[in-house]
Enzyme design. Sequence first.
Site, PDB file in Angstrom:
ATOM      1  N   TYR A   1     -31.030 -16.924  15.449  1.00  0.00           N
ATOM      2  CA  TYR A   1     -29.662 -17.089  15.376  1.00  0.00           C
ATOM      3  C   TYR A   1     -28.831 -18.073  15.707  1.00  0.00           C
ATOM      4  O   TYR A   1     -28.669 -17.841  17.185  1.00  0.00           O
ATOM      5  CB  TYR A   1     -29.046 -15.776  15.076  1.00  0.00           C
ATOM      6  CG  TYR A   1     -29.745 -15.181  13.713  1.00  0.00           C
ATOM      7  CD1 TYR A   1     -29.398 -14.614  12.315  1.00  0.00           C
ATOM      8  CD2 TYR A   1     -30.931 -13.940  13.910  1.00  0.00           C
ATOM      9  CE1 TYR A   1     -29.617 -14.073  11.494  1.00  0.00           C
ATOM     10  CE2 TYR A   1     -30.788 -13.460  13.434  1.00  0.00           C
ATOM     11  CZ  TYR A   1     -30.322 -13.714  11.507  1.00  0.00           C
ATOM     12  OH  TYR A   1     -30.755 -12.526  10.731  1.00  0.00           O
TER      13      TYR A   1
ATOM     14  N   ARG B   1     -38.112  -8.114  13.945  1.00  0.00           N
ATOM     15  CA  ARG B   1     -38.067  -8.284  12.671  1.00  0.00           C
ATOM     16  C   ARG B   1     -38.944  -8.963  11.510  1.00  0.00           C
ATOM     17  O   ARG B   1     -39.381  -9.375  11.531  1.00  0.00           O
ATOM     18  CB  ARG B   1     -36.700  -8.645  11.939  1.00  0.00           C
ATOM     19  CG  ARG B   1     -35.027  -7.901  13.045  1.00  0.00           C
ATOM     20  CD  ARG B   1     -35.023  -6.643  12.587  1.00  0.00           C
ATOM     21  NE  ARG B   1     -35.748  -6.150  10.715  1.00  0.00           N
ATOM     22  CZ  ARG B   1     -34.613  -6.174   9.512  1.00  0.00           C
ATOM     23  NH1 ARG B   1     -33.533  -6.964   9.880  1.00  0.00           N
ATOM     24  NH2 ARG B   1     -34.673  -5.412   8.195  1.00  0.00           N
TER      25      ARG B   1
ATOM     26  N   HIS C   1     -36.500 -12.284   6.528  1.00  0.00           N
ATOM     27  CA  HIS C   1     -35.894 -12.803   6.138  1.00  0.00           C
ATOM     28  C   HIS C   1     -34.593 -12.866   6.159  1.00  0.00           C
ATOM     29  O   HIS C   1     -34.237 -13.845   7.032  1.00  0.00           O
ATOM     30  CB  HIS C   1     -35.046 -10.627   6.542  1.00  0.00           C
ATOM     31  CG  HIS C   1     -34.213 -10.045   7.607  1.00  0.00           C
ATOM     32  ND1 HIS C   1     -35.240 -10.732   9.053  1.00  0.00           N
ATOM     33  CD2 HIS C   1     -33.098 -10.510   8.104  1.00  0.00           C
ATOM     34  CE1 HIS C   1     -34.112 -10.141   9.853  1.00  0.00           C
ATOM     35  NE2 HIS C   1     -33.118 -10.415   9.280  1.00  0.00           N
TER      36      HIS C   1
ATOM     37  N   HIS D   1     -30.888 -12.828   4.593  1.00  0.00           N
ATOM     38  CA  HIS D   1     -29.111 -11.277   4.237  1.00  0.00           C
ATOM     39  C   HIS D   1     -28.830 -11.926   3.048  1.00  0.00           C
ATOM     40  O   HIS D   1     -28.291 -13.018   3.156  1.00  0.00           O
ATOM     41  CB  HIS D   1     -28.163 -11.402   5.994  1.00  0.00           C
ATOM     42  CG  HIS D   1     -29.086 -10.957   7.248  1.00  0.00           C
ATOM     43  ND1 HIS D   1     -29.068  -9.649   7.825  1.00  0.00           N
ATOM     44  CD2 HIS D   1     -29.410 -12.173   7.383  1.00  0.00           C
ATOM     45  CE1 HIS D   1     -29.808  -9.184   8.350  1.00  0.00           C
ATOM     46  NE2 HIS D   1     -30.247 -10.053   8.694  1.00  0.00           N
TER      47      HIS D   1
HETATM   48 FE   LIG Z   1     -31.274 -10.393  10.077  1.00  0.00          FE
END
Ligand SMILES: [Fe+2]
Lengths: 247, 204
Positions: free
Chosen positions: A113, A162, A165, A167
């Site tokens: 991120y 994770r 994905h 969001h």
């Molecule tokens: Fe995430």
Amino acid sequence: MSLSNQRPAGGFFARDRGWQPEALTPQYKTSVARSPSRALLSMPQTLSEITGPVFGHNMIGALDNDLILNFAKSGESAIGPRIIVYGRVLDESGRGVPNVLVEFWQANAGGRYRHAKEGYIAPLDPNFGGCGRCITGEDGSYEFRTVQPGPYPWPNRGNDWRPAHIHFSLFGQGFAQRLITQMYFEGDPMIWKCPIVDTVPHSDGIESLIALLDMDSTIPMDARAYKFDMVLRGKRSTLFENKLEGN
Amino acid sequence: MQSLNRLKESPSQTAGPYVHIGCVPNFCGIEGVYPEDLGTAMVNEKTKGERIRVSGTVYDGTGTPLKDAMIEIWQADADGLYPSPEEHRGTADPNFTGWGRKAGDYGTGEWIFETVKPGAVPFPDGRMMAPHITFWVVARGINIGLQTRMYFPDEADANAKDPILTRIEHQNRVPTLIAQKTGDGAYKFDIILQGENETVFFDV
Ligand SMILES: [Fe+2]
């Protein structure tokens, strides 16, 4: 002026709390200290919950729904498997919900991120910001283009990852419909190992968050397509609604 | 048997620690994608009503401030009208958005809204609700957004008759919904997720 009926016009179906995640889900450790321990207080919907802000189509910039280009330098583009995500926002009655502000954010193709508090060793992509938005059309449809995000490890239990994905944040017609959720990808074995996915109590609920590969909508030699519908709380009909006397 | 053909609401998932990227990208340093973060400015110089400043911090069950929460508020204008197509009683102030969105400060967790004091809004039975602001809180570790209300400490009479506050069985919890006045037009509304002074959250 008096009302002979306590039901406000245009309220929403009661939220099925047994279908939604509980606040306390110890397998997702952060929920332990952040979950209310007392019962939620049920209350009738009032204008404060039935109304909600409106976002105009004119607010949306030309590249807002193109994560491949919206942070990239001129002539460059984000790295990763190119995909189109499309679908509809529906209500629980199956009607498309128009004018929903849909915001989405994700890690880059390496699972990283663009955020000051992110510490994963996978590198940033200088051409990928990770945010996008659009507003649904009259039939509730939306679409955007991005790169498929990578899975990433996170500090929870000793070795939690994770699944890939995206969001999503949704604004329906009333503030009581406000929802944040996540989209997963068909066939990802990490889905069934994830403690955050596992907060969803029913396997049918988990399945409803998994987007399907749609080869028919794929653009040959360019980008694959994933179809992902989302559902907001249904709107009550106004059958037998009593009107204000004198109106 | 026939079928109602209903769908189920999409299950909520946590907003996670990186909610800023999607909802307030400029706040977290992703500049140039959107001209500004949505919900930053609720008022302009022409907005009618008493200017107020509402600040607060969200705390977890150990008393630790959340530094990754995102707060949204929704409120009526100074005359008690919502700037929404679902508002049929009149037209709200065109210079007021009614909706604000803020992330907690990375260092302290504090968030601040510059808005106007809302007017009273009727309950479905016609009684007036005391002026209030609806709050929606999301963060890492919160699986489904938490909804609550902030009421005003200088509206004691209206609060005492408010149809929501009066229906709370545990009346000793009502103070968790009432802001503190910290100055002229300044209010503080801390939100406690868990524990002794846990804020009342609503299932609406
Ligand atoms: Fe995430």
